[in-house]
Design a protein around this motif. Structure first.
Motif, short mmCIF file in Angstrom:
data_model
loop_
_atom_site.label_atom_id
_atom_site.label_comp_id
_atom_site.label_asym_id
_atom_site.label_seq_id
_atom_site.Cartn_x
_atom_site.Cartn_y
_atom_site.Cartn_z
N GLN A 129 0.84 -1.20 0.00
CA GLN A 129 0.00 0.00 0.00
C GLN A 129 0.87 1.25 0.00
O GLN A 129 1.97 1.25 0.54
N GLY A 130 0.37 2.31 -0.59
CA GLY A 130 1.05 3.59 -0.56
C GLY A 130 1.68 3.96 -1.89
O GLY A 130 2.22 3.11 -2.60
N ARG A 131 1.59 5.23 -2.22
CA ARG A 131 2.10 5.72 -3.49
C ARG A 131 3.60 5.50 -3.64
O ARG A 131 4.07 5.04 -4.67
N ILE A 132 4.36 5.81 -2.60
CA ILE A 132 5.82 5.66 -2.68
C ILE A 132 6.19 4.18 -2.78
O ILE A 132 7.06 3.81 -3.56
N ALA A 133 5.51 3.34 -2.02
CA ALA A 133 5.78 1.90 -2.09
C ALA A 133 5.55 1.38 -3.51
O ALA A 133 6.37 0.63 -4.06
N ARG A 134 4.45 1.80 -4.11
CA ARG A 134 4.16 1.35 -5.48
C ARG A 134 5.20 1.87 -6.47
O ARG A 134 5.61 1.16 -7.39
N MET A 135 5.68 3.09 -6.25
CA MET A 135 6.71 3.65 -7.12
C MET A 135 8.02 2.86 -6.99
O MET A 135 8.66 2.53 -7.99
N ILE A 136 8.37 2.52 -5.78
CA ILE A 136 9.59 1.72 -5.54
C ILE A 136 9.47 0.38 -6.27
O ILE A 136 10.41 -0.08 -6.93
N LEU A 137 8.33 -0.24 -6.15
CA LEU A 137 8.11 -1.53 -6.82
C LEU A 137 8.16 -1.39 -8.34
O LEU A 137 8.76 -2.22 -9.03
N GLY A 143 11.40 -6.28 -2.87
CA GLY A 143 11.94 -7.59 -2.52
C GLY A 143 11.84 -7.82 -1.03
O GLY A 143 11.43 -6.96 -0.26
N ASP A 144 12.23 -9.02 -0.62
CA ASP A 144 12.22 -9.39 0.80
C ASP A 144 13.66 -9.56 1.24
O ASP A 144 14.34 -10.50 0.85
N PHE A 145 14.14 -8.64 2.07
CA PHE A 145 15.52 -8.65 2.53
C PHE A 145 15.62 -8.95 4.02
O PHE A 145 16.65 -8.71 4.65
N ARG A 146 14.53 -9.49 4.59
CA ARG A 146 14.57 -9.88 6.01
C ARG A 146 15.42 -11.13 6.15
O ARG A 146 15.32 -12.06 5.36
N ASP A 147 16.26 -11.15 7.16
CA ASP A 147 17.14 -12.29 7.46
C ASP A 147 16.63 -12.90 8.76
O ASP A 147 16.99 -12.45 9.85
#
Length: 168
Positions: A129-137, A143-147
């Motif tokens: 959700q979110g305009r910036i999140a969609r722009m990043i995508l 991606g998923d960078f959780r370790d």
């Protein structure tokens, strides 16, 4: 004496919640009672001996729910052990080196004499959700960078610290 720990989090799309749940699960395996709650839903801290607060990072700031939680409960937080975590970089830097807390988190750590902070990689996937999140995508930067091994290791360290405190 049973220790009860609150793991509160602020997240926009749920990936920080998964980190908070992992931290709580590790604490539970050591016999600590850990409750996970969205930071905005916490009304008081009287039931908890210690608190872990996590927030997603957006544009160099902690998620607003995590910031507001710390402000709203600062009096109670000042009288119990507190740890912070951040979730954010959308690359592998958090797995490669220690990333210091952003300035607002650093100030809260100093004010509350927090026992520690760690930054974990973030996660931003399709459907965010979110305009910036969609722009990043759209720009291919998600991606998923959780370790999760690193998250579990950090939580195990918290459990050891909490265990040592309980035996004092």
């Amino acid at each position: 004496m049973e220790q009860k720990v609150l793991v509160a989090y602020g997240t926009a799309n749920g990936s920080t919640r998964a980190i908070a749940e992992t931290v709580a699960e590790v604490l539970r395996t050591t016999g600590i009672t850990a409750e996970v709650l969205p930071a905005r839903s916490v009304t008081g801290l009287d039931r908890y001996e210690a608190v872990v607060v996590g927030g997603a990072l957006y544009a160099g700031r902690w998620h607003k729910d995590a910031r507001r939680f710390v402000r709203r409960h600062r009096g109670a937080l000042a009288h119990r052990p507190v740890w912070f975590f951040s979730s954010g970089p959308l690359d592998s830097t958090a797995s490669q080196r220690d990333i210091p807390p952003v300035p607002g988190v650093k100030r809260a750590m100093v004010r509350l004499d927090a026992r520690g902070h760690v930054t974990f990689g973030g996660c931003l996937t399709e459907g965010a959700q979110g305009r910036i999140a969609r722009m990043i995508l759209r720009n291919g930067k998600g991606g998923d960078f959780r370790d999760f091994a690193a998250i579990e290791h950090w939580a195990a360290g918290l459990a050891k610290e909490l265990g040592a405190m309980a035996h004092r």
